[in-house]
Design a protein around this motif. Structure first.
Motif, PDB file in Angstrom:
ATOM      1  N   GLU A 123      56.350  39.778  38.772  1.00 47.95           N
ATOM      2  CA  GLU A 123      56.285  39.584  40.094  1.00 47.95           C
ATOM      3  C   GLU A 123      55.136  40.148  40.636  1.00 47.95           C
ATOM      4  O   GLU A 123      55.029  41.227  40.948  1.00 47.95           O
ATOM      5  CB  GLU A 123      57.406  39.285  41.135  1.00 47.95           C
ATOM      6  N   PRO A 124      54.383  39.652  40.786  1.00 48.32           N
ATOM      7  CA  PRO A 124      52.822  39.907  41.616  1.00 48.32           C
ATOM      8  C   PRO A 124      53.255  40.532  43.426  1.00 48.32           C
ATOM      9  O   PRO A 124      53.962  40.406  43.782  1.00 48.32           O
ATOM     10  CB  PRO A 124      52.313  38.934  42.177  1.00 48.32           C
ATOM     11  N   GLN A 125      52.994  42.254  42.834  1.00 49.12           N
ATOM     12  CA  GLN A 125      52.819  43.314  44.556  1.00 49.12           C
ATOM     13  C   GLN A 125      52.426  43.055  45.070  1.00 49.12           C
ATOM     14  O   GLN A 125      52.342  43.618  46.305  1.00 49.12           O
ATOM     15  CB  GLN A 125      53.131  44.956  43.398  1.00 49.12           C
ATOM     16  N   ALA A 126      50.735  43.454  44.857  1.00 50.07           N
ATOM     17  CA  ALA A 126      49.717  43.211  45.950  1.00 50.07           C
ATOM     18  C   ALA A 126      48.796  42.660  45.164  1.00 50.07           C
ATOM     19  O   ALA A 126      48.091  42.199  43.951  1.00 50.07           O
ATOM     20  CB  ALA A 126      49.510  44.555  46.285  1.00 50.07           C
ATOM     21  N   GLY A 127      47.571  42.242  46.502  1.00 52.77           N
ATOM     22  CA  GLY A 127      46.084  41.545  45.041  1.00 52.77           C
ATOM     23  C   GLY A 127      44.810  42.360  45.462  1.00 52.77           C
ATOM     24  O   GLY A 127      44.052  42.237  44.269  1.00 52.77           O
ATOM     25  N   LYS A 128      44.279  42.593  45.978  1.00 47.04           N
ATOM     26  CA  LYS A 128      43.060  43.803  46.651  1.00 47.04           C
ATOM     27  C   LYS A 128      43.618  44.901  46.221  1.00 47.04           C
ATOM     28  O   LYS A 128      44.352  45.860  45.861  1.00 47.04           O
ATOM     29  CB  LYS A 128      42.666  43.930  48.419  1.00 47.04           C
TER      30      LYS A 128
END
Length: 793
Positions: A123-128
């Protein structure tokens, strides 16, 4: 943090993809030749986590020279393996060769992903990128500097740190512990002290310059002037109000007189309008009587017209029926004439007989031509049989002996064929002509039959139409088209006359309907104008009384305020408004001046009151600023002394010695470690706890003591650097102790094996073959012209 899997491609010397599985490693070595890329694997872990590596600025230098893409993938766990994450960093370069042969490189945006393994799914945790870097620092509890000093321990600094020069040790601790922060604090404290002194000076200047008049004496003087000016302002305002009242009374007198004059003029005009309306009403009544007489005369003429609407309609229908009867009779005459003429049928029968005979003759001619053609064919056959026969030969037909041969000459078969074809053509033409003649006869007969049927039908229609005509005719009209037309003309003329008279009567009635209300309205208007004239004269009288009352009030007001010049204007029957307005405006200007002065004084009083309070606050603030400035100056003076940093370093060394002693109990229980006069010492339990300088240790003992000190440093450094402590599950030793002697190698390996019991991953970067062979888990790095490779051995 504990690495589980590392993949990289295009990273410095690793052009091709390399994957290393750390999941089953506790103690391992990374071995290989000097310059093969051993330390680069640890750099890749640093880059995956923080996007940077030690000793290298920027990322351009990290990409393999023959690659356009750099890819680093790290899977790691935290909190003793409870949470598993992976971070992926990718950089692409776009290369383009210019016309001059130079290569231009364009760096494309970096791609960074941080994912957590939850229930079998990443699962992705952050974008930038900024958010991802912050999230990783939070997970590990270390920033980049802390990570490189706690987990990736500096190459070749442990032995120097343990037993080297004291000054270098202090410099190293100053760097590792970030003690330079105290120098920065000192600089900040001195700067803050200077800033506070400047603020205090600015406050003192404000008290001297801006609040010099903020005194109780100035406030009392201002309030005294306000007390004196207030009744004068009230008197001026009272006179201005009286003058305004006088102006309004004078205007009331003038306006009432003007209104009286206007009302009397309107009264005169109303009486004149009433007389005019009376004349119009009389004329209108005469016109009404005349219109009524004209309407009666028209109605009398209408009664004598003699128009009968029903007779007119019946004659119109009869006229249409008469035209129909005449048309049917004409059609009947034509049909009877056609029915009596059978000449067409006779001619068609005669033509049919002639063509039938011609067809019979043509058939006979064709049959004769065909018979002739057969005769010619037989003659030619006989001629063929005779050829070559002589008297006495066997006859080919009957088998008997041939007697005297007959002589004959056969005709031409071609001529016979042509004659047959010509006869057949004539026969076909005759048959076609016969068929056409028979069709023509059939048509003529049908036309004759149709004419006879039509004559019979039209004869019946004519009788029925005559009966209908007779039934539809009005009385006294003959069943003749001319008689009907004459009677219809009479009714048309009567209808036109009736229409004309009716239109005239209706126009006269409409004119009467329009005129009669106007006459009635004129009479009503006369009454209204007379009533309006009465009201106007009463209003004029009221306006005169209003003017007299206002003049009386104005005279009384003038006498009360002693305005003699105004009274003279009134007595001279002149308008006093200009004089009153001038005096009122002057009074208003004086009131405005005095009001402005009152406002200025009130504002000054408020400002002085506020200034007194503000000055008191500024004096309190001034004392606070001076006290804070003295405090910061004292802090800067204290931090300038070397004793403070010396104290911090000694406390840090003592804490490291205590932690190193705990590790020595597991690694090599002969020694304990302590600090004596800024130097590390060991307590030798085998020599009755003798205290010895770390410089007296052998090579293997130095390695063990340095390793214990390195472990202590990795554990205590976050705490000593005032960072939140993190659970450090990994340690990478980039050793720089040189070649180990065989007699101490066993001691070193035993010490390293002891690290397994501490639930910690320990990786040792070494180029010493003996050390690499003695440790089972190892990563072997090789290099070639195409790039380095790494494999788990």
């Amino acid at each position: 943090m504990r690495p589980r899997n590392l993949r990289l491609r295009g990273f410095t010397c690793y052009s091709d993809e390399v994957e290393i599985d750390f999941s089953k490693m506790d103690l391992f070595v990374i071995s290989g030749p000097t310059g093969s890329g051993k330390s680069t694997l640890i750099d890749a872990i640093c880059y995956a986590l923080y996007g940077r590596v030690p000793r290298v600025e920027g990322t351009a230098a990290l990409m393999s020279h023959n690659r356009d893409e750099m890819f680093v993938h790290l899977e790691f766990s935290v909190n003793r393996g409870d949470d598993v994450y992976r971070v992926i960093r990718t950089i692409n370069h776009k290369k383009k060769t210019a016309k001059d042969g130079t290569e231009k490189v364009t760096k494309l945006p970096s791609l960074v992903q941080l994912e957590k393994y939850v229930d079998g799914v990443w699962e992705p945790q952050a974008g930038k990128v900024k958010d991802i870097n912050h999230e990783i620092e939070e997970l590990l509890g270390l920033d980049f500097t802390g990570f490189t000093r706690c987990i990736v321990l500096p190459q070749g600094q442990f032995q120097e740190f343990l037993s080297g020069d004291a000054q270098k040790r202090r410099e190293l601790l100053t760097e590792l512990l970030d003690i330079g922060v105290y120098a920065r604090i000192m600089t900040a404290a001195n700067g803050r002290a200077r800033s506070l002194e400047q603020d205090a000076g600015a406050i003192d200047r404000r008290l001297t310059e801006d609040y010099a008049d903020a005194t109780q004496e100035a406030l009392d003087a201002t309030r005294a002037e306000l007390t004196e000016l207030a009744p004068q302002l009230d008197a001026t305002r009272g006179q201005r109000a009286a003058l305004q009242q006088a102006v309004e009374l004078a205007a009331g007198v003038r306006d009432a007189r003007r209104r009286e004059r206007a009302l009397r003029e309107d009264h005169t005009k109303a009486l004149e309008e009433a007389e005019r309306l009376k004349k119009l009403a009389a004329e209108g009544q005469h016109q009404v009587a005349t219109m009524r007489a004209d309407i009666a005369s028209i109605e009398k003429d209408l009664a004598s017209v003699g128009y009968d609407r029903e007779r007119h309609r019946a004659l119109g229908l009869a006229e249409q029926q008469a035209r129909r009867v005449a048309q049917i009779e004409r059609d009947l005459a034509g049909a009877q004439k056609a029915a009596a003429d059978a000449s067409g049928v006779g001619r068609a029968e005669q033509a049919c007989a002639q063509t039938r005979q011609a067809a019979t003759d043509a058939t006979a001619q064709r049959e004769a031509a065909e018979t002739h053609r057969e005769d010619v064919r037989r003659g030619q056959a006989a001629e063929h049989l005779r050829s070559g026969l002589k008297k006495g030969d066997m006859c080919p037909v009957c088998g008997g002996a041939v007697g005297t041969l007959p002589r004959g000459k056969a005709g031409s078969i071609d001529a016979a064929e042509k004659a047959v074809k010509a006869a057949q053509a004539v026969e076909k033409k005759s048959a076609d002509a016969l068929h056409a003649a028979e069709l023509a006869l059939q048509r003529e007969q049908q036309a004759l039959d149709t004419a006879r049927d039509q004559a019979t039908r039209l004869d019946a229609d004519a009788g029925a139409a005559r009966k209908q005509l007779a039934a539809s005719l009005p009385k006294g009209v003959a069943p003749d088209e001319q008689a009907i037309l004459a009677a219809l003309k009479t009714q048309d003329e009567a209808a036109a006359r009736e229409t004309e008279l009716t239109g005239s009567r209706d126009d006269a009635r409409r004119a009467l309907d329009e005129l009669q209300p106007q006459v009635e309205d004129a009479a009503i208007a006369v009454a209204k104008r007379e009533e309006s004239a009465t009201q106007l004269i009463e209003q004029a009288k009221s306006a005169g009384a209003e003017a007299a009352s206002a003049r009386e009030d104005l005279t009384e007001l003038t006498a009360r305020w002693c305005w003699d010049d105004v009274r003279a204007e009134i007595e001279g029957k002149r308008d006093p408004q200009p004089l009153l307005k001038t005096r009122r405006d002057d009074c208003q200007a004086e009131a405005d001046r005095m009001t402005a002065r009152v406002a200025t004084l009130e504002a000054s009083a408020g400002r002085i009151e506020e200034g007194i309070a503000k000055a008191a606050d500024l004096r309190v603030e001034l004392e606070e600023k001076r006290g804070q400035a003295a405090l910061y100056a004292e802090l800067g003076r204290l931090l300038r002394a070397d004793n403070f940093q010396k104290f911090v370093i000694e406390e840090a060394m003592q804490a490291l010695a205590e932690s190193a002693t705990q590790h020595l109990a597991t690694l090599y229980d002969r020694f304990a470690m302590t600090v004596d006069d800024g130097e590390f010492c060991v307590i030798d339990h085998w020599q009755a706890d003798q205290r010895r300088s770390a410089r007296t240790l052998s090579g293997g003992e130095t390695f063990v003591a340095s390793l214990a000190l390195a472990l202590a440093l990795s554990e205590r450094l976050p705490e000593l650097r005032n960072r939140n402590a993190a659970v450090l599950e990994s340690l990478f030793l980039d050793e720089g102790f040189g070649t180990l002697d065989p007699d101490v190698l066993e001691v070193v390996i035993t010490a390293l094996e002891g690290l397994r019991s501490e639930e910690r991953m320990v990786g040792i970067i070494t180029h010493v073959p003996e050390l690499a062979r003695r440790i089972d888990a190892r990563i072997e790095v090789t290099k070639s012209p195409a790039g380095s490779m790494a494999a788990v051995g």
